[in-house]
Design a protein around this motif. Structure first.
Motif, mmCIF file in Angstrom:
data_model
loop_
_atom_site.group_PDB
_atom_site.id
_atom_site.type_symbol
_atom_site.label_atom_id
_atom_site.label_comp_id
_atom_site.label_asym_id
_atom_site.label_seq_id
_atom_site.Cartn_x
_atom_site.Cartn_y
_atom_site.Cartn_z
ATOM 1 N N HIS A 115 19.914 22.367 78.841
ATOM 2 C CA HIS A 115 21.189 22.652 79.512
ATOM 3 C C HIS A 115 22.214 23.219 78.541
ATOM 4 O O HIS A 115 23.179 23.863 78.954
ATOM 5 N N LEU A 116 22.006 23.007 77.231
ATOM 6 C CA LEU A 116 22.934 23.524 76.227
ATOM 7 C C LEU A 116 22.741 25.015 75.966
ATOM 8 O O LEU A 116 23.500 25.611 75.205
ATOM 9 N N ASP A 117 21.715 25.616 76.590
ATOM 10 C CA ASP A 117 21.556 27.064 76.479
ATOM 11 C C ASP A 117 22.638 27.805 77.266
ATOM 12 O O ASP A 117 22.902 28.981 77.003
ATOM 13 N N GLN A 118 23.256 27.120 78.229
ATOM 14 C CA GLN A 118 24.374 27.710 78.973
ATOM 15 C C GLN A 118 25.629 27.629 78.108
ATOM 16 O O GLN A 118 26.024 26.548 77.678
ATOM 17 N N TRP A 119 26.269 28.739 77.860
ATOM 18 C CA TRP A 119 27.341 28.753 76.860
ATOM 19 C C TRP A 119 28.524 27.876 77.264
ATOM 20 O O TRP A 119 29.141 27.220 76.401
ATOM 21 N N ARG A 120 28.838 27.827 78.546
ATOM 22 C CA ARG A 120 29.952 26.979 78.976
ATOM 23 C C ARG A 120 29.632 25.510 78.774
ATOM 24 O O ARG A 120 30.471 24.726 78.319
ATOM 25 N N ARG A 121 28.388 25.109 79.121
ATOM 26 C CA ARG A 121 27.985 23.723 78.921
ATOM 27 C C ARG A 121 27.967 23.385 77.422
ATOM 28 O O ARG A 121 28.368 22.307 77.023
ATOM 29 N N ARG A 122 27.510 24.331 76.623
ATOM 30 C CA ARG A 122 27.453 24.113 75.180
ATOM 31 C C ARG A 122 28.849 23.890 74.607
ATOM 32 O O ARG A 122 29.072 22.970 73.810
#
Length: 354
Positions: A115-122
């Motif tokens: 899920h950390l591949d999504q920049w906003r989530r990261r």
């Protein structure tokens, strides 16, 4: 001591099964951000065992600026001495509540890193880790390394563990009779939420390349049920691929199997795979997340799966069925992934300070 574990939604899943097992101890309390105690218990009756130590906060979709204050007030009321958050939403809301409540001992657990591949989530997770300064935990070395690369913070590893007294081998024919499964077939089993990320469509597609004496049984519920059912019918596999639904008796399922398959697209350190091995069942799994950390090297197989090549999974399953390894994966789980060690590691967080 009162340790509080905060999760997004107390519904059947790997994180929730771990928290439920931890909550068997009388000094563990659970906060579910979503749902009410009534709706959660109706959907998963098993949580009734911890209902007196469960709070549900009914969070709706979207941002809830008042939720951290509600959580903090409840943390003070129950005199919480430490908090553990699981995944991104609980990190944001639970982290703020922990600091508002003045609790020093706080840990956050990452169960996967995809899920950390999504920049906003990261950015969200990285900012929350910097702001709330929790003790950082990951469920496997692979997840720890991936989370470090994506957030810039180091993570210690507390692997998921299995209660090897509850999950143990049983005679295969007896296990099948209890479940109403045939004794004259070779059985491949899968268990989990029927969602795209779990890859059960891969198992269905692979089943058409398996011999007729091999039956596939997929336990679980989720949004993909009808799509999977339709595809099974389209392929003419209704007699060879069955989906009995959700079960709260997974320890009765694994001993009935010849082989367990985990076809997931993403994972952390999946409990189902560990439970199957504790019951003496070998595993063929998608090589994702922390799967290799939990796979017995003598009996298990991890391979890269492609949606376009279902016959590769079928070939791997058949080769494993026809040449089942002579070893037993149970000692590997007992030695490396016992729940008693997992429980002790979470208890030890009580004396760890952010």
């Amino acid at each position: 001591m009162t340790q509080v574990h905060i999760i997004q939604n107390f519904a059947p899943g790997g994180i929730e099964h771990l928290v439920l097992a931890l909550a068997e101890a009388p000094d563990i309390h659970v906060f579910s951000l979503e749902g009410t105690i009534g709706t959660l218990a109706d959907a998963w009756p098993k949580i009734g065992a911890v209902a007196t130590r469960l709070d549900a906060f009914g969070k709706c979709p979207g941002v809830d600026v008042r939720l951290p204050f509600r959580l903090a007030r409840r943390l003070r009321q129950i005199k919480a001495s430490s908090v553990v958050t699981h995944h991104a939403g609980p990190l944001v809301y639970g982290g703020a509540a922990t600091r508002l409540a003045g609790i020093n001992t706080y840990a956050h657990v990452e169960h996967d890193a995809w899920h950390l591949d999504q920049w906003r989530r990261r950015l969200l997770v990285r900012g929350a880790l910097a702001l709330y300064r929790p003790h950082r935990v990951a469920v496997s070395r692979v997840v720890a390394n991936a989370a470090r690369k994506r957030t810039g913070f180091s993570f210690r590893v507390i692997p998921n563990g299995v209660d090897c007294d509850a999950f143990r081998p049983v005679r295969k024919d007896e296990a099948r009779m209890r479940l109403g499964l045939p004794t004259d077939k070779r059985l491949i089993g899968c268990l989990g939420r029927l969602e795209h990320v779990k890859g059960f469509d891969r198992m269905v597609e692979a089943a058409r390349y398996l011999p007729e004496d091999v039956m596939v049984v997929i336990w679980g519920e989720g949004s993909e049920r009808w799509r999977l059912t339709e595809r099974i019918c389209e392929l003419g596999l209704s007699e060879r691929v069955i989906m009995p639904g959700r079960t709260d008796r997974s320890n009765a399922i694994y001993p009935a199997l010849d082989l367990f398959c985990l076809p997931s697209r993403s994972e952390g350190l999946p409990l189902s795979m560990l439970e199957a091995q504790a019951c003496g069942v070998p595993v063929v799994a998608s090589d994702v997340g922390g799967v290799r950390d939990g796979l017995c090297p003598d009996t298990g197989l991890a391979l890269t799966l492609s949606d376009r090549e279902p016959w590769r999974l079928a070939d791997a399953l058949l080769r494993h069925l026809e040449g089942l390894p002579a070893g037993d994966p149970r000692p590997f789980i007992q030695a490396n992934l016992s729940f008693s060690e997992t429980r002790d590691a979470y208890r030890a967080l009580e004396v760890s300070h952010a």
